[in-house]
Design a protein around this motif. Structure first.
Motif, PDB file in Angstrom:
ATOM      1  N   ASN A  86     -27.989  -4.514  10.454  1.00 39.05           N
ATOM      2  CA  ASN A  86     -29.101  -5.160   9.763  1.00 39.05           C
ATOM      3  C   ASN A  86     -30.370  -4.995  10.591  1.00 39.05           C
ATOM      4  O   ASN A  86     -30.332  -5.117  11.817  1.00 39.05           O
ATOM      5  CB  ASN A  86     -28.851  -6.659   9.583  1.00 39.05           C
ATOM      6  CG  ASN A  86     -27.718  -6.949   8.637  1.00 39.05           C
ATOM      7  OD1 ASN A  86     -27.446  -6.198   7.715  1.00 39.05           O
ATOM      8  ND2 ASN A  86     -27.042  -8.063   8.866  1.00 39.05           N
ATOM      9  N   TRP A  88     -33.925  -6.762  11.221  1.00 35.74           N
ATOM     10  CA  TRP A  88     -34.722  -7.974  11.046  1.00 35.74           C
ATOM     11  C   TRP A  88     -36.137  -7.673  11.529  1.00 35.74           C
ATOM     12  O   TRP A  88     -36.325  -6.976  12.532  1.00 35.74           O
ATOM     13  CB  TRP A  88     -34.141  -9.119  11.866  1.00 35.74           C
ATOM     14  CG  TRP A  88     -32.790  -9.581  11.420  1.00 35.74           C
ATOM     15  CD1 TRP A  88     -31.576  -9.015  11.730  1.00 35.74           C
ATOM     16  CD2 TRP A  88     -32.502 -10.692  10.583  1.00 35.74           C
ATOM     17  NE1 TRP A  88     -30.571  -9.718  11.132  1.00 35.74           N
ATOM     18  CE2 TRP A  88     -31.112 -10.754  10.421  1.00 35.74           C
ATOM     19  CE3 TRP A  88     -33.296 -11.649   9.955  1.00 35.74           C
ATOM     20  CZ2 TRP A  88     -30.491 -11.739   9.668  1.00 35.74           C
ATOM     21  CZ3 TRP A  88     -32.679 -12.629   9.200  1.00 35.74           C
ATOM     22  CH2 TRP A  88     -31.291 -12.666   9.057  1.00 35.74           C
ATOM     23  N   SER A  90     -40.208  -9.366  12.159  1.00 38.03           N
ATOM     24  CA  SER A  90     -41.131 -10.491  12.244  1.00 38.03           C
ATOM     25  C   SER A  90     -42.537  -9.896  12.390  1.00 38.03           C
ATOM     26  O   SER A  90     -42.749  -8.987  13.188  1.00 38.03           O
ATOM     27  CB  SER A  90     -40.788 -11.371  13.445  1.00 38.03           C
ATOM     28  OG  SER A  90     -41.731 -12.412  13.584  1.00 38.03           O
ATOM     29  N   TRP A 102     -38.267 -14.522  11.358  1.00 42.74           N
ATOM     30  CA  TRP A 102     -37.520 -13.281  11.144  1.00 42.74           C
ATOM     31  C   TRP A 102     -37.089 -13.188   9.684  1.00 42.74           C
ATOM     32  O   TRP A 102     -36.648 -14.178   9.103  1.00 42.74           O
ATOM     33  CB  TRP A 102     -36.269 -13.250  12.023  1.00 42.74           C
ATOM     34  CG  TRP A 102     -36.539 -13.092  13.481  1.00 42.74           C
ATOM     35  CD1 TRP A 102     -36.455 -14.062  14.433  1.00 42.74           C
ATOM     36  CD2 TRP A 102     -36.897 -11.900  14.165  1.00 42.74           C
ATOM     37  NE1 TRP A 102     -36.749 -13.555  15.668  1.00 42.74           N
ATOM     38  CE2 TRP A 102     -37.022 -12.212  15.532  1.00 42.74           C
ATOM     39  CE3 TRP A 102     -37.132 -10.587  13.761  1.00 42.74           C
ATOM     40  CZ2 TRP A 102     -37.374 -11.275  16.494  1.00 42.74           C
ATOM     41  CZ3 TRP A 102     -37.480  -9.650  14.720  1.00 42.74           C
ATOM     42  CH2 TRP A 102     -37.595  -9.997  16.068  1.00 42.74           C
ATOM     43  N   THR A 103     -37.206 -12.001   9.108  1.00 41.84           N
ATOM     44  CA  THR A 103     -36.699 -11.761   7.757  1.00 41.84           C
ATOM     45  C   THR A 103     -35.813 -10.525   7.784  1.00 41.84           C
ATOM     46  O   THR A 103     -36.101  -9.553   8.490  1.00 41.84           O
ATOM     47  CB  THR A 103     -37.830 -11.566   6.722  1.00 41.84           C
ATOM     48  OG1 THR A 103     -38.645 -10.454   7.122  1.00 41.84           O
ATOM     49  CG2 THR A 103     -38.683 -12.798   6.598  1.00 41.84           C
ATOM     50  N   LEU A 104     -34.746 -10.587   7.009  1.00 40.25           N
ATOM     51  CA  LEU A 104     -33.841  -9.445   6.906  1.00 40.25           C
ATOM     52  C   LEU A 104     -34.518  -8.393   6.046  1.00 40.25           C
ATOM     53  O   LEU A 104     -34.856  -8.645   4.895  1.00 40.25           O
ATOM     54  CB  LEU A 104     -32.504  -9.877   6.295  1.00 40.25           C
ATOM     55  CG  LEU A 104     -31.462  -8.784   6.138  1.00 40.25           C
ATOM     56  CD1 LEU A 104     -31.108  -8.147   7.469  1.00 40.25           C
ATOM     57  CD2 LEU A 104     -30.213  -9.367   5.484  1.00 40.25           C
ATOM     58  N   SER A 105     -34.739  -7.224   6.621  1.00 40.34           N
ATOM     59  CA  SER A 105     -35.480  -6.175   5.930  1.00 40.34           C
ATOM     60  C   SER A 105     -34.578  -5.153   5.265  1.00 40.34           C
ATOM     61  O   SER A 105     -34.864  -4.697   4.168  1.00 40.34           O
ATOM     62  CB  SER A 105     -36.402  -5.458   6.924  1.00 40.34           C
ATOM     63  OG  SER A 105     -36.999  -4.345   6.335  1.00 40.34           O
ATOM     64  N   ALA A 141     -27.458 -13.228  14.896  1.00 35.80           N
ATOM     65  CA  ALA A 141     -28.690 -13.078  14.123  1.00 35.80           C
ATOM     66  C   ALA A 141     -29.827 -13.703  14.926  1.00 35.80           C
ATOM     67  O   ALA A 141     -29.605 -14.628  15.703  1.00 35.80           O
ATOM     68  CB  ALA A 141     -28.551 -13.759  12.766  1.00 35.80           C
TER      69      ALA A 141
END
Length: 167
Positions: A86, A88, A90, A102-105, A141
């Protein structure tokens, strides 16, 4: 019909051989006629590293990574191998040093790199990868306190000439 087993003792990472034989109601059994099954066990989390240019004006931003599962490439094999990674992200979209959560891209099921589209807004980008192995073990994560594994600044605004004076 079904059979359930309760295993006791130490189960090791890698292949564990289980021998199974039957016993009748009066205690007759023959371990020489046992069936063997190799059970794979993996409780070790995979790891990953990230790389990105510190400054770029090109999009999409290329984010390279390497992920591995300890023991997956050794003999005897004790790891199950990397299943996915994954990415992530920011962003510091306001260029004030304050990064968003943080966002899961993206998730990728191979190795190599991610292509991240930063949109049209300049600013700092933090990257973090999270590897997941075939057995389901997961690298942690990121949380709000997690430092980035790589960072870059995206600057696609061309310079502007202003305040030109002639003598």
């Amino acid at each position: 019909s079904s059979l359930s087993l309760n295993l006791t003792g130490q189960i090791l990472n890698g292949s564990n051989v289980l021998s199974v034989w039957l016993e009748d109601n009066v205690g007759n059994h023959d371990p020489a006629n046992a069936a063997t099954v190799a059970l794979r066990y993996d409780d070790i989390s995979p790891v990953s590293t990230v790389s990105a240019l510190p400054l770029t004006s090109t999009k999409p931003v290329q984010v390279g990574f390497v992920a591995s599962d300890p023991g997956a490439d050794s003999l005897p094999q004790t790891g199950s191998g990397v299943g996915s990674v994954n990415l992530w992200v920011s962003r510091d979209a306001n260029d004030n040093g304050i990064f968003a959560p943080w966002t899961l891209s993206a998730t990728i099921f191979s190795t190599g790199s991610f292509s991240y589209d930063p949109g049209s807004q300049d600013g700092g980008l933090h990257f973090y990868t999270q590897a997941i192995d075939v057995a389901g073990n997961t690298e942690a994560a990121p949380t709000a306190a997690t430092p980035p594994k790589a960072e870059t600044f995206y600057d696609a605004t061309p310079p502007v000439l202003s305040n030109i004076r002639l003598p």
